[in-house]
Design a protein around this motif. Structure first.
Motif, PDB file in Angstrom:
ATOM      1  N   THR A  28      15.188  26.484  -1.879  1.00 34.35           N
ATOM      2  CA  THR A  28      15.448  27.924  -1.892  1.00 34.35           C
ATOM      3  C   THR A  28      16.816  28.248  -1.312  1.00 34.35           C
ATOM      4  O   THR A  28      17.117  29.406  -1.049  1.00 34.35           O
ATOM      5  CB  THR A  28      14.362  28.672  -1.093  1.00 34.35           C
TER       6      THR A  28
ATOM      7  N   LEU B 254       2.296  27.525  -7.232  1.00 33.67           N
ATOM      8  CA  LEU B 254       2.909  27.681  -5.920  1.00 33.67           C
ATOM      9  C   LEU B 254       1.819  27.916  -4.883  1.00 33.67           C
ATOM     10  O   LEU B 254       1.032  28.859  -4.993  1.00 33.67           O
ATOM     11  CB  LEU B 254       3.877  28.866  -5.941  1.00 33.67           C
TER      12      LEU B 254
ATOM     13  N   SER C 154       5.050  28.722   0.968  1.00 36.62           N
ATOM     14  CA  SER C 154       6.466  28.968   1.204  1.00 36.62           C
ATOM     15  C   SER C 154       6.703  28.907   2.703  1.00 36.62           C
ATOM     16  O   SER C 154       6.097  29.668   3.460  1.00 36.62           O
ATOM     17  CB  SER C 154       6.885  30.336   0.661  1.00 36.62           C
TER      18      SER C 154
ATOM     19  N   ASP D 249       9.759  25.864  -0.978  1.00 38.07           N
ATOM     20  CA  ASP D 249       8.444  26.165  -1.552  1.00 38.07           C
ATOM     21  C   ASP D 249       7.746  24.869  -1.954  1.00 38.07           C
ATOM     22  O   ASP D 249       8.395  23.859  -2.273  1.00 38.07           O
ATOM     23  CB  ASP D 249       8.575  27.074  -2.770  1.00 38.07           C
TER      24      ASP D 249
END
Length: 623
Positions: free
Chosen positions: A160, A125, A128, A118
């Protein structure tokens, strides 16, 4: 004279024009992993080395796409460096920016060919990575329009568990403060993430720089699409100039409008579909210019625009609305989508054909509120004092993105102040060393602190007693020394206190001892020097800290005086012994001198007696 005057006026107006011209926008381009600054063709843009911006490991890069900048290095962040790693850039002027990050592949045989991670900007954010991103030119980078207001920018990469983040380049390009204004929701608390940007009717991908576009446009990348489907449309192009193309605040390149696609008789509708995230808002920008030679004027081409089947623009006549042929027209709308697809349809009403030059789609993202700066500094001080291992990360913002908070930190959002605060820290059994800094007291909203099972040494800071919100404090099984601060008795909300398994000493504060009667759970065992409450030894005469200091000072002074007196006595004794030794060595000579003196004196005394008799008796001849 007249010629001279005209020449002078020409020079004056040229200088006035140049002085009033808009300055070049701020631009920072970083070549990740590079050891020196580089320039890349065809525009020879300058890329700065990334020394001192971040951690990670530099390596040789494999470019996943031809649109990736022609750079030879990257920087990747193995999980051992922590789950969050950031580029923290300073001296960025306040303004509106296009932030773009290009991803790469580590040029090593054993590296993960397609890491998934990400990306966040200023704690929000924005992207992704999805499986298969290396096969799509428009997915090898992430881009967003962001307002930067405090002179810095933080760009973070969050692991991740699917490979190590690897970054080839970062670009921070200033754009107009009003760029992509889309309505009342637009503002400094909004980020526009680029979802799709297409140039229609051509097969050549280009950046604004390739189009010789205005630098205030942000060097956008335009992905080419020659057709929406087989036999569904036809391309159009022109070399004629396009009016109103490079106007503020978006400054689109003129060449963007010199190609287009037009629907056909067999397929009158122009339709384009992309995948989107559900339950999000999207800002859609449609670009038109009538470059088809078969359309002679207004009223010859009219069509509607539909988004997922809903009409958002009716009776679009490009010539009429733009004012002329070969003139740019931009339409914008913002829609809320609940599904996973976005379909843009242009449905003709007259001439049975629609035209489209370019499309831009942005996801509208609300910028995250940040954590209180004072509490961020307190956590950074704690990280340094405890020697927090790299595996914790603790980079960027502790609480945002909400999907990636700092390990061990619990956050609470204060709606009244629009800030995040730390209300819990759980770092038990993590092999932490070092000491507890006084700055820990700046975590004003802390309710629970658990640092048990580590090797923390030193004293408990008395400033901890000012964190009045503290309910649970567990410092058990460390190497803490000294006494328990009296200030801990001021923590009226404290209901659980574990200080067992340390090397604490002295009397337990009376306020804490009295709290036991109210059902609080306190544990002071396994501290040989503690006393004063049931379950612990009875204390002797209790001395205050000042009295202890006084006694210690007095004892030190007495010892110093004793040492001084001992040294003086020893020196005096040495002098006496030395004098006696000298006297013993000179005794025989002294005795002889004494006897000689005595004989001389006796002789003198005898002669004096005879002299007196002669006088008295007179000379013997006279008798």
């Amino acid at each position: 004279m007249l010629r001279f005057t005209l020449l002078w006026l020409l020079v004056f107006f040229l200088s006035l024009s140049s002085s009033s011209a808009r300055p070049a926008p701020f631009a920072m381009r970083i070549s990740c992993g590079a050891r020196q600054n580089v320039q890349t063709p065809p525009t020879y843009a300058r890329w700065f080395k990334d020394f001192a911006y971040t951690g990670g490991i530099p390596a040789n890069a494999t470019r996943p796409s031809f649109v990736t900048p022609p750079l030879k290095t990257l920087r990747y962040f193995p999980l051992s460096e922590g789950p969050e790693n950031c580029y923290n850039l300073k001296r960025v002027p306040k303004g509106h920016y296009s932030v773009r990050v290009f991803f790469g592949l580590v040029a090593q045989p054993d590296s993960d060919n397609e890491p998934l991670f990400d990306v966040s900007v200023e704690g929000t954010l924005i992207h992704s990575l999805k499986s298969g991103w290396t096969s799509h030119d428009d997915q090898v980078f992430a881009e967003a329009l962001v307002f930067l207001l405090d002179g810095t920018v933080s760009i973070c990469f969050h692991s991740t568990g699917h490979g190590d983040p690897a970054i080839i380049s970062i670009e921070i390009l200033q754009v107009d403060d009003r760029a992509y204004y889309f309505g009342l929701e637009w503002g400094k608390g909004v980020i526009l993430k680029t979802t799709s940007r297409l140039t229609c009717g051509t097969s050549k991908p280009k950046f604004d720089e390739d189009y010789s576009g205005d630098h205030w446009g942000g060097d956008r990348f335009w992905h080419p699409i020659r057709t929406f489907g087989q036999n569904a449309d036809e391309p159009r192009s022109t070399e004629s100039g396009i009016k109103k193309a490079s106007d503020a605040p978006n400054f689109y390149p003129e060449a963007l409008y010199q190609s287009a696609i037009v629907s056909t008789d067999s397929q009158p509708d122009l339709a384009y579909t992309i995948d989107v995230e559900p339950n999000k808002n999207y800002s859609i920008w449609l670009h038109f210019a009538e470059i088809d030679a078969s359309i002679s004027g207004a009223g010859k081409r009219v069509f509607d625009v539909l988004i997922n089947g809903d009409t958002v623009f009716e009776n679009i006549d490009v010539v009429d609305m733009s004012g002329d042929r070969y003139t740019a027209l931009v339409l914008n709308t913002t829609v809320a989508l609940s599904g996973r697809t976005l379909t843009i349809t242009l449905r003709p009403k007259k001439a049975n054909h629609a035209i489209l030059n370019a499309i831009e789609v942005f996801q509208v993202i609300g910028a995250e509120s940040k954590t209180s700066p004072e509490e961020v500094r307190a956590l950074q001080a704690l990280k340094k004092a405890l020697g927090l291992p790299n595996r914790f990360g603790w980079n960027g913002d502790p609480c945002v993105p909400k999907e990636h908070p700092w390990s061990g930190a619990d956050c609470h959002f204060d709606k009244s102040g629009s800030k995040w605060f730390i209300d819990g820290l759980g770092l038990d059994n993590q092999g932490l060393r070092g000491f507890l800094p006084n700055d820990i007291s700046k975590l004003h909203h802390l309710q629970s602190l658990n640092l048990s099972g580590n090797t923390i040494h030193g004293a408990i800071p008395s400033s901890l007693g000012t964190v009045t919100s503290l309910e649970v404090l567990d410092l058990s099984y460390n190497f803490l020394t000294d006494s328990i601060p009296e200030s801990l008795g001021q923590l009226t909300a404290l209901r659980k206190l574990n200080l067992n398994g340390n090397s604490l000493s002295g009397r337990v504060p009376a306020a804490l001892g009295g709290r036991l009667l109210n059902g609080a759970s306190f544990n002071f065992t396994d501290n040989a020097g503690l006393c004063g409450i049931p379950g612990l030894p009875t204390c002797g005469p209790h001395l205050s800290a000042g009295a202890k200091v006084g006694i210690g000072f007095g004892a030190s002074l007495s010892f110093l005086l004793l040492v001084i007196c001992s040294v003086c006595w020893w020196k005096r004794r040495q002098n006496i012994l030395r004098a006696q030794q000298i006297a013993a060595r000179g005794a025989p000579y002294a005795k002889a001198r004494t006897q000689l003196s005595h004989d001389i004196q006796m002789s003198r005394h005898h002669n004096h007696g005879h002299a007196r008799t002669a006088v008295e008796n007179g000379p013997s001849l006279l008798s």
